[in-house]
Motif scaffolding. Structure first.
Motif, PDB file in Angstrom:
ATOM      1  N   GLU A  92       9.270  81.311 -41.413  1.00 24.30           N
ATOM      2  CA  GLU A  92      10.369  81.645 -40.512  1.00 24.30           C
ATOM      3  C   GLU A  92      11.664  81.622 -41.313  1.00 24.30           C
ATOM      4  O   GLU A  92      11.943  80.663 -42.026  1.00 24.30           O
ATOM      5  N   ALA A  93      12.426  82.691 -41.193  1.00 27.22           N
ATOM      6  CA  ALA A  93      13.715  82.772 -41.868  1.00 27.22           C
ATOM      7  C   ALA A  93      14.808  82.821 -40.809  1.00 27.22           C
ATOM      8  O   ALA A  93      14.619  83.411 -39.739  1.00 27.22           O
ATOM      9  N   VAL A  94      15.924  82.206 -41.092  1.00 29.55           N
ATOM     10  CA  VAL A  94      17.061  82.219 -40.182  1.00 29.55           C
ATOM     11  C   VAL A  94      18.239  82.851 -40.909  1.00 29.55           C
ATOM     12  O   VAL A  94      18.628  82.413 -41.988  1.00 29.55           O
ATOM     13  N   LEU A  95      18.785  83.914 -40.318  1.00 28.98           N
ATOM     14  CA  LEU A  95      19.949  84.592 -40.880  1.00 28.98           C
ATOM     15  C   LEU A  95      21.154  84.225 -40.039  1.00 28.98           C
ATOM     16  O   LEU A  95      21.201  84.505 -38.835  1.00 28.98           O
ATOM     17  N   ILE A  96      22.118  83.594 -40.664  1.00 25.78           N
ATOM     18  CA  ILE A  96      23.301  83.130 -39.949  1.00 25.78           C
ATOM     19  C   ILE A  96      24.473  84.028 -40.306  1.00 25.78           C
ATOM     20  O   ILE A  96      24.799  84.207 -41.478  1.00 25.78           O
ATOM     21  N   ARG A  97      25.079  84.601 -39.309  1.00 24.88           N
ATOM     22  CA  ARG A  97      26.239  85.469 -39.533  1.00 24.88           C
ATOM     23  C   ARG A  97      27.506  84.602 -39.514  1.00 24.88           C
ATOM     24  O   ARG A  97      27.738  83.852 -38.583  1.00 24.88           O
ATOM     25  N   HIS A  98      28.292  84.734 -40.557  1.00 27.21           N
ATOM     26  CA  HIS A  98      29.537  83.975 -40.640  1.00 27.21           C
ATOM     27  C   HIS A  98      30.704  84.929 -40.428  1.00 27.21           C
ATOM     28  O   HIS A  98      30.763  85.994 -41.031  1.00 27.21           O
ATOM     29  N   THR A  99      31.624  84.533 -39.583  1.00 19.53           N
ATOM     30  CA  THR A  99      32.776  85.378 -39.294  1.00 19.53           C
ATOM     31  C   THR A  99      33.955  85.051 -40.199  1.00 19.53           C
ATOM     32  O   THR A  99      34.907  85.807 -40.263  1.00 19.53           O
ATOM     33  N   GLY A 100      33.891  83.903 -40.851  1.00 24.66           N
ATOM     34  CA  GLY A 100      35.010  83.480 -41.662  1.00 24.66           C
ATOM     35  C   GLY A 100      35.986  82.624 -40.869  1.00 24.66           C
ATOM     36  O   GLY A 100      36.908  82.042 -41.406  1.00 24.66           O
ATOM     37  N   GLU A 101      35.774  82.558 -39.562  1.00 25.44           N
ATOM     38  CA  GLU A 101      36.624  81.732 -38.702  1.00 25.44           C
ATOM     39  C   GLU A 101      36.076  80.310 -38.676  1.00 25.44           C
ATOM     40  O   GLU A 101      34.870  80.103 -38.709  1.00 25.44           O
ATOM     41  N   PRO A 102      36.960  79.314 -38.563  1.00 21.95           N
ATOM     42  CA  PRO A 102      36.477  77.938 -38.465  1.00 21.95           C
ATOM     43  C   PRO A 102      35.684  77.755 -37.172  1.00 21.95           C
ATOM     44  O   PRO A 102      35.989  78.361 -36.154  1.00 21.95           O
ATOM     45  N   GLU A 103      34.622  76.929 -37.246  1.00 23.26           N
ATOM     46  CA  GLU A 103      33.810  76.663 -36.061  1.00 23.26           C
ATOM     47  C   GLU A 103      34.577  75.793 -35.080  1.00 23.26           C
ATOM     48  O   GLU A 103      35.403  74.970 -35.457  1.00 23.26           O
ATOM     49  N   PRO A 105      34.751  72.729 -33.104  1.00 20.75           N
ATOM     50  CA  PRO A 105      34.052  71.444 -33.167  1.00 20.75           C
ATOM     51  C   PRO A 105      33.602  70.948 -31.791  1.00 20.75           C
ATOM     52  O   PRO A 105      32.775  70.060 -31.701  1.00 20.75           O
ATOM     53  N   GLU A 106      34.117  71.549 -30.730  1.00 16.99           N
ATOM     54  CA  GLU A 106      33.732  71.132 -29.383  1.00 16.99           C
ATOM     55  C   GLU A 106      32.347  71.657 -28.994  1.00 16.99           C
ATOM     56  O   GLU A 106      31.722  71.128 -28.099  1.00 16.99           O
ATOM     57  N   ARG A 107      31.899  72.740 -29.650  1.00 18.13           N
ATOM     58  CA  ARG A 107      30.579  73.286 -29.321  1.00 18.13           C
ATOM     59  C   ARG A 107      29.494  72.471 -29.993  1.00 18.13           C
ATOM     60  O   ARG A 107      29.580  72.150 -31.175  1.00 18.13           O
ATOM     61  N   ARG A 108      28.466  72.166 -29.241  1.00 16.23           N
ATOM     62  CA  ARG A 108      27.352  71.407 -29.784  1.00 16.23           C
ATOM     63  C   ARG A 108      26.500  72.300 -30.687  1.00 16.23           C
ATOM     64  O   ARG A 108      26.448  73.513 -30.519  1.00 16.23           O
ATOM     65  N   GLN A 109      25.821  71.674 -31.639  1.00 13.23           N
ATOM     66  CA  GLN A 109      24.943  72.410 -32.543  1.00 13.23           C
ATOM     67  C   GLN A 109      23.917  73.228 -31.765  1.00 13.23           C
ATOM     68  O   GLN A 109      23.649  74.370 -32.091  1.00 13.23           O
ATOM     69  N   ALA A 110      23.358  72.682 -30.705  1.00 13.57           N
ATOM     70  CA  ALA A 110      22.336  73.375 -29.925  1.00 13.57           C
ATOM     71  C   ALA A 110      22.886  74.655 -29.306  1.00 13.57           C
ATOM     72  O   ALA A 110      22.154  75.628 -29.132  1.00 13.57           O
ATOM     73  N   GLU A 111      24.158  74.679 -28.976  1.00 13.87           N
ATOM     74  CA  GLU A 111      24.761  75.887 -28.394  1.00 13.87           C
ATOM     75  C   GLU A 111      24.976  76.966 -29.435  1.00 13.87           C
ATOM     76  O   GLU A 111      25.058  78.143 -29.110  1.00 13.87           O
ATOM     77  N   ARG A 112      25.089  76.572 -30.702  1.00 10.09           N
ATOM     78  CA  ARG A 112      25.339  77.545 -31.764  1.00 10.09           C
ATOM     79  C   ARG A 112      24.052  78.216 -32.251  1.00 10.09           C
ATOM     80  O   ARG A 112      24.097  79.223 -32.903  1.00 10.09           O
ATOM     81  N   CYS A 113      22.915  77.633 -31.985  1.00 12.80           N
ATOM     82  CA  CYS A 113      21.642  78.166 -32.508  1.00 12.80           C
ATOM     83  C   CYS A 113      20.883  78.942 -31.449  1.00 12.80           C
ATOM     84  O   CYS A 113      20.978  78.736 -30.313  1.00 12.80           O
TER      85      CYS A 113
END
Length: 113
Positions: A92-103, A105-113
């Motif tokens: 299984e491969a995971v491709l994460i798109r980065h926007t260059g914007e800071p994350e 911090p209020e969003r939980r890790q589970a919400e980001r995946c």
């Protein structure tokens, strides 16, 4: 040992060419042509020595793995890809798109995946 061998496995292709008395410089020619013409039969690649055409077709394959499943997150575009390897194993491969914007911090890790 895999059969057929993956065409883009550099050590296998190099060994094959040397074993047939062909200079490894032909690897780049083979790869370039197949990337631009993925449906071309391996024994019809232009500019390679005739003596390796049939053995190349018999011993190698353009693709030896398959994509089994893909899933894309509607939140951030993260994509998961399940690939079945030639030997039946799966990766299984995971491709994460980065926007260059800071994350945020209020969003939980589970919400980001």
């Amino acid at each position: 040992q895999l059969k057929p061998k993956p065409l883009f496995d550099e050590p296998s292709l190099r060994s094959f060419l040397l074993g047939h008395g062909v200079k490894p410089v032909h690897m780049a020619k083979i790869w370039r042509h197949m990337l631009m013409n993925p449906d071309c039969p391996l024994d019809e690649i232009p500019g390679i020595p005739d003596r390796i055409r049939q053995p190349l077709r018999e011993e190698f394959a353009y693709l030896t793995s398959t994509v089994v499943k893909t899933c894309e997150s509607s939140i951030d575009g993260t994509a998961k890809i399940l690939v079945r390897l030639q030997d039946g194993g799966e990766v299984e491969a995971v491709l994460i798109r980065h926007t260059g914007e800071p994350e945020d911090p209020e969003r939980r890790q589970a919400e980001r995946c």
